[in-house]
Design a protein around this motif. Structure first.
Motif, PDB file in Angstrom:
ATOM      1  N   GLY A 241      -2.978  13.023 -34.170  1.00 24.28           N
ATOM      2  CA  GLY A 241      -3.690  12.572 -33.171  1.00 24.28           C
ATOM      3  C   GLY A 241      -3.439  11.339 -32.618  1.00 24.28           C
ATOM      4  O   GLY A 241      -3.577  11.006 -31.262  1.00 24.28           O
ATOM      5  N   GLY A 245      -2.499  11.097 -28.729  1.00 22.44           N
ATOM      6  CA  GLY A 245      -3.447  10.221 -27.953  1.00 22.44           C
ATOM      7  C   GLY A 245      -2.689   8.881 -27.405  1.00 22.44           C
ATOM      8  O   GLY A 245      -3.190   8.532 -26.230  1.00 22.44           O
ATOM      9  N   THR A 248      -0.711  10.494 -24.368  1.00 16.83           N
ATOM     10  CA  THR A 248      -1.752  10.708 -23.083  1.00 16.83           C
ATOM     11  C   THR A 248      -2.412   9.674 -22.700  1.00 16.83           C
ATOM     12  O   THR A 248      -2.332   9.358 -21.180  1.00 16.83           O
ATOM     13  CB  THR A 248      -2.902  11.665 -23.946  1.00 16.83           C
ATOM     14  N   SER A 879      -9.421  10.391 -34.046  1.00 14.45           N
ATOM     15  CA  SER A 879      -7.705  11.094 -34.019  1.00 14.45           C
ATOM     16  C   SER A 879      -7.691  12.465 -34.260  1.00 14.45           C
ATOM     17  O   SER A 879      -6.807  13.169 -33.502  1.00 14.45           O
ATOM     18  CB  SER A 879      -7.063  10.166 -34.882  1.00 14.45           C
ATOM     19  N   PHE A 882      -8.979  14.625 -31.395  1.00 11.67           N
ATOM     20  CA  PHE A 882      -7.822  14.516 -30.231  1.00 11.67           C
ATOM     21  C   PHE A 882      -6.683  15.407 -30.591  1.00 11.67           C
ATOM     22  O   PHE A 882      -6.328  16.063 -29.627  1.00 11.67           O
ATOM     23  CB  PHE A 882      -7.506  13.104 -29.997  1.00 11.67           C
TER      24      PHE A 882
END
Length: 913
Positions: A241, A245, A248, A879, A882
């Protein structure tokens, strides 16, 4: 220098790749006598057809002569939002054009290409030198792999064909370096900046790179993090995550910084897609269900993406067999490589990745494949490989890359001899077909691959890879010698001829054509192709750059269409005057009743148009029920409604000709008075058209003497001549000369009154109050005009293609702009009395994009400031959530991009069998 000493490598190594790359290219150009070392041309296809004209526009922008957002020259006006990205107009490499005389742009393209290739090698070397995964790779091998990247098959395909794509390829290794550092938990700001740079330079290729980054992020999360045995499941989810994350958010931040350039481009492309009635899902469905595309050229282009990298493949093959450590990273590297190879086999996946609507064009993302192959090969070249077992232990051996002084000379001489041999073989083979060239390059590649594997294993104790320097040089030379310049086994369509740029530059200089933002020029025989407008610095009807806009409606006035966009052929002498075309340049003998010969040079003639109208005119927007802004399907109605608006009279300048069919394929037209006769056919077969026994020329790109009028010419009017009080016999024959034409669906003929044409032209010249006073055109996206609205003339008619992103103010008050003749021109509504009109063009999304970029920048500054004071922590639950969401979306995307196209391809193959 070659012995891998780290201190010396830091000092000298960065010079080796660009110097070797540049000298190698110069050597090839000298041997092949490519300009400036001979008369052979360097570029072909789009490098001549599109890049030279586009670089001419960029030169004008850099010197303050043109706008970077809009051009009045191309297709009577073109929004450059999409073009800036597609042609890498914002690339820093274009700054080099500032230093070059405008007339030398054509000859400077080889120099720019060499510079881009040199930068590619430096960027690749920087990547290998600063990514810790390659810390064990010898410095001399890093230089070798860097040169391999600059001479990869992708570059060999595109260097002479369309060099702007190389701009992004030159910075892509830096993007991947930033991405890899993100995987290690750092380099976030570096990644954000490189993402923004990639998207600004070329949003299309930038999106392909981000697509690759997104796919390998999922691979890393599953293969590297997900297979860690020292972590529990929730710890793996947390680590994944944080990774996905961070990547992204950083990707979105980079896109936000680039929004000022990307958003206008995206909107323009979206508008074009919507105008065609095709959504993303429609395109995807059409791609998946499309017929399989297989051609010799396509197979050749796909294979050439892999060419020049046999040594990298050799190291990969040996590494897969022999290297037994770092299993998770090794699998990640191999799977990341595999996903770039799949599109070379599955055409549907290639089209999805390339974000394109058609097959048959070489792989745009090939630089990503080249990078993946080379970086994977470099990874294994730096690892200790297990050759054999001695007792209970595996014996590890490193790659040998240390050269003795005498060895350097021996390998250099051996390489030169081998290169000469391959050049001799290539010349003797006389490869004139793509299939034979494919066999040749496959043979070279396979020979070098087998040899590289053999020499790496010939010594049981050491990978003796020094000979691979010679094999790499031979493979690169064999490819570059054949591909740089115009490959003799390529067949080009006439509209892609390399001569157009040469002829346009020569004609513009030789005929001493003056530049103008308002006075149009035309090449009715297409002897200059379709994109000569920026070379001439004059507005033209012709352009295939506006294919990204798809709002050119020149056929409404009887002009032809080329590649779905406007062409210089067709039209009437009146429509030419309305579009303010004051000159034409042609290789043909034009009608002296319409044009006055001014100058001749190298087969070209420059003519003045005898019948002209002012650039901007005040007209009657609604006369006897006809609205000038109405979009008429008939070219006769379109000419007449404009004529009525200009004259204010309820009469026509063009009338439909009464045709009498005397026999199949034979027709008679009676002419009363002095009239110009125009004809347009609706036909499914190529035909000849003659008037009173004189066959009418239908010039095409590369075929000036062509007389065949085919289905593609259907929007184009044919000018048959000026006749006075006589009967004209029209004959329509097929290619075999037969009169029976069953496939002619109809004949659309009209006669233009030359007397009324002369009257309206003289009226506008003598009555200056009816024409506007143009007092400034700034850069092409700002126009200021003074006009007097009187006697019902409440519209200003401008020969600029309509675009709803133009804003107009009259005497400081906002006023409306309407499309005229289906959008080929635009009208500005006036107030009574004197008007000062100020017009500006702002691409859609400019303010929003700029606001997003500024907002993103401020957020980044605040985040960096906050992060410097305290560590930003993310909850484990967020996290993990995600990570789960990303993996689900990633799986769905992989299925859509790889699995579905594969299944669809298999189904198609089974159906065809």
């Amino acid at each position: 220098m070659f012995n891998g000493n780290r201190k010396n490598a830091r000092i000298y190594s960065y010079l080796i790749p660009p110097v070797v790359t540049s000298l190698g290219m110069i050597l090839i150009m000298i041997i092949k006598q490519i300009y400036p070392f001979g008369q052979m041309g360097f570029g072909y296809n789009d490098n001549m057809h599109q890049v030279v004209p586009m670089y001419s526009l960029i030169w004008d922008v850099l010197h303050g002569r043109a706008s970077s957002v809009y051009s009045l020259q191309m297709g009577m006006g073109t929004d450059l939002s999409a073009m800036k990205s597609v042609f890498s107009m914002s690339s820093p490499f274009n700054l080099l054009l500032y230093l070059v005389p405008r007339s030398h742009i054509l000859g400077f393209i080889p120099v720019m290409t060499i510079i881009k290739m040199a930068c590619m090698s430096v960027a690749m070397y920087f990547f290998l030198n600063h990514d810790k995964r390659f810390s064990g790779t010898p410095y001399s091998f890093k230089a070798l792999f860097s040169i391999m990247y600059s001479f990869s098959g992708y570059v060999l395909l595109y260097a002479s064909c369309f060099s702007p794509w190389m701009d992004v390829a030159a910075v892509f290794p830096l993007f991947m370096l930033a991405y890899n550092k993100m995987q290690e938990g750092g380099g976030r700001l570096f990644y954000i900046i490189m993402t923004a740079v990639m998207l600004i330079m070329n949003s299309g290729l930038g999106m392909m790179a981000l697509l690759y980054a997104g796919i390998i992020t999922g691979i890393y999360a599953i293969v590297v993090i997900g297979m860690r045995r020292d972590l529990r499941l929730n710890e793996k989810a947390y680590a994944a995550g944080r990774l996905v994350g961070g990547i992204t958010v950083s990707t979105l931040a980079g896109a936000g910084l680039a929004a000022f350039a990307v958003l206008p481009c995206a909107i323009k492309m979206w508008e074009g897609s919507q105008a065609a009635g095709r959504s993303i899902w429609t395109k995807y469905y059409e791609t998946i269900t499309s017929e399989l595309y297989v051609s010799q050229l396509g197979i050749f282009q796909h294979f050439m993406i892999l060419y020049g990298m046999s040594f990298a493949f050799a190291m990969i093959i040996i590494g897969v067999i022999k290297y037994k450590k770092e299993v998770r990273i090794t699998r990640y590297m191999l799977i990341s490589l595999l996903i770039t190879l799949i599109p070379l086999i599955i055409d549907k996946t290639e089209r999805i990745w390339n974000l394109k609507e058609y097959s048959g064009y070489s792989v745009h993302f090939g630089f990503i494949t080249a990078f993946a192959v080379i970086s994977t090969g470099a990874y294994f070249a730096g690892k200790p490989l297990n050759i054999e077992k001695t007792g209970k232990k595996n014996t590890e051996y490193n790659v040998e890359a240390v050269f003795e002084p005498l060895e350097r000379l021996v390998y250099l001489l051996a390489g030169m001899v081998q290169c000469a041999i391959w050049a001799y073989i290539y010349n003797k083979l006389e490869l004139n077909e793509t299939f034979h060239a494919l066999l040749y390059f496959v043979f070279v590649f396979m020979v070098m691959l087998v040899f590289n594997i053999a020499v790496c294993l010939i010594n049981k104790r050491v990978f003796c890879a020094k000979c691979c320097y010679v094999t790499v040089a031979i493979e690169i030379f064999a490819g570059a010698y054949a591909m740089i310049g115009t490959p003799r086994f390529y067949d080009f369509s006439s509209e892609q001829s390399a001569n157009y740029a040469i002829q346009a530059v020569s004609a513009a200089n030789g005929l001493d054509v003056s530049s103008s933002s308002t006075d149009g020029i035309r090449s009715p025989d297409m002897s200059l192709g379709t994109n000569y407008s920026t070379v001439f610095q004059r507005p033209t009807v012709s352009s295939d750059f506006d294919s990204y806009c798809r709002n050119g409606m020149a056929e409404k006035l009887g002009y032809g269409v080329y590649n779905k966009t406007n062409a210089d052929v067709g039209g009437t002498v009146f429509s030419d005057a309305v579009l303010h075309i004051t000159q034409i340049v042609s290789r043909a003998d034009e009608d002296t009743a319409l044009y006055k010969n001014l100058n001749e040079y190298d087969g070209f003639r420059l003519y003045d148009s005898i019948y002209t109208l002012p650039y901007a005119m005040t007209v009657v927007p609604d006369i006897e029920g006809y609205e000038i802004s109405h979009s008429y399907d008939s070219w006769i109605d379109s000419n007449n409604v404009i004529y009525r608006a200009i004259t204010g009279r309820d009469e026509d300048i063009v009338s439909e000709a009464h045709i009498t069919e005397s026999d199949s394929g034979s027709y008679t037209v009676s002419i009363d008075g002095r009239k110009a006769l125009y004809i347009r056919l609706d036909t499914d077969i190529p035909v000849n058209v003659s008037a009173n026994g004189n066959v009418t020329a239908v010039p095409k790109a590369g075929a000036l003497n062509n007389t065949l009028y085919g289905p593609d010419d259907s929007p184009r009017l044919l000018y048959l001549g000026i006749f006075e009080n006589e009967e004209v016999a029209i004959a329509v024959n097929d290619m075999a000369g037969n009169d029976a034409i069953p496939d002619i669906a109809g004949i659309d003929a009209g006669v233009l009154d030359m007397g009324r044409l002369s009257v309206v032209c003289n009226m506008m010249k003598s009555n200056k109050g009816l024409s506007a006073s143009l007092y400034r055109v700034k850069h092409g996206n700002e126009i200021k005009i003074i006009a007097n609205a009187q006697d019902g003339r409440s519209m200003l008619l401008l020969p600029v293609r309509y675009d709803d992103n133009w804003d107009a103010e009259t005497n400081g008050n906002s006023t409306s702009i309407v499309p005229v003749a289906g959008g080929m021109m635009m009208g500005v509504m006036l107030e009574n009395g004197n008007n000062t009109i100020e017009m500006t063009f702002t691409p859609a999304g400019t303010q929003t994009g700029m606001a997003v970029s500024v907002f993103t920048f401020l957020i980044l500054v605040a985040a960096c400031s906050f992060a410097s004071q305290r560590e930003i922590s993310i909850s484990h639950e967020l996290s993990r959530t995600f990570a789960v969401v990303f993996i689900i979306m990633w799986v769905l995307f992989v299925i859509a991009m790889f699995v579905v196209p594969f299944v669809a391809t298999v189904v198609k193959l089974i159906a065809e069998v």
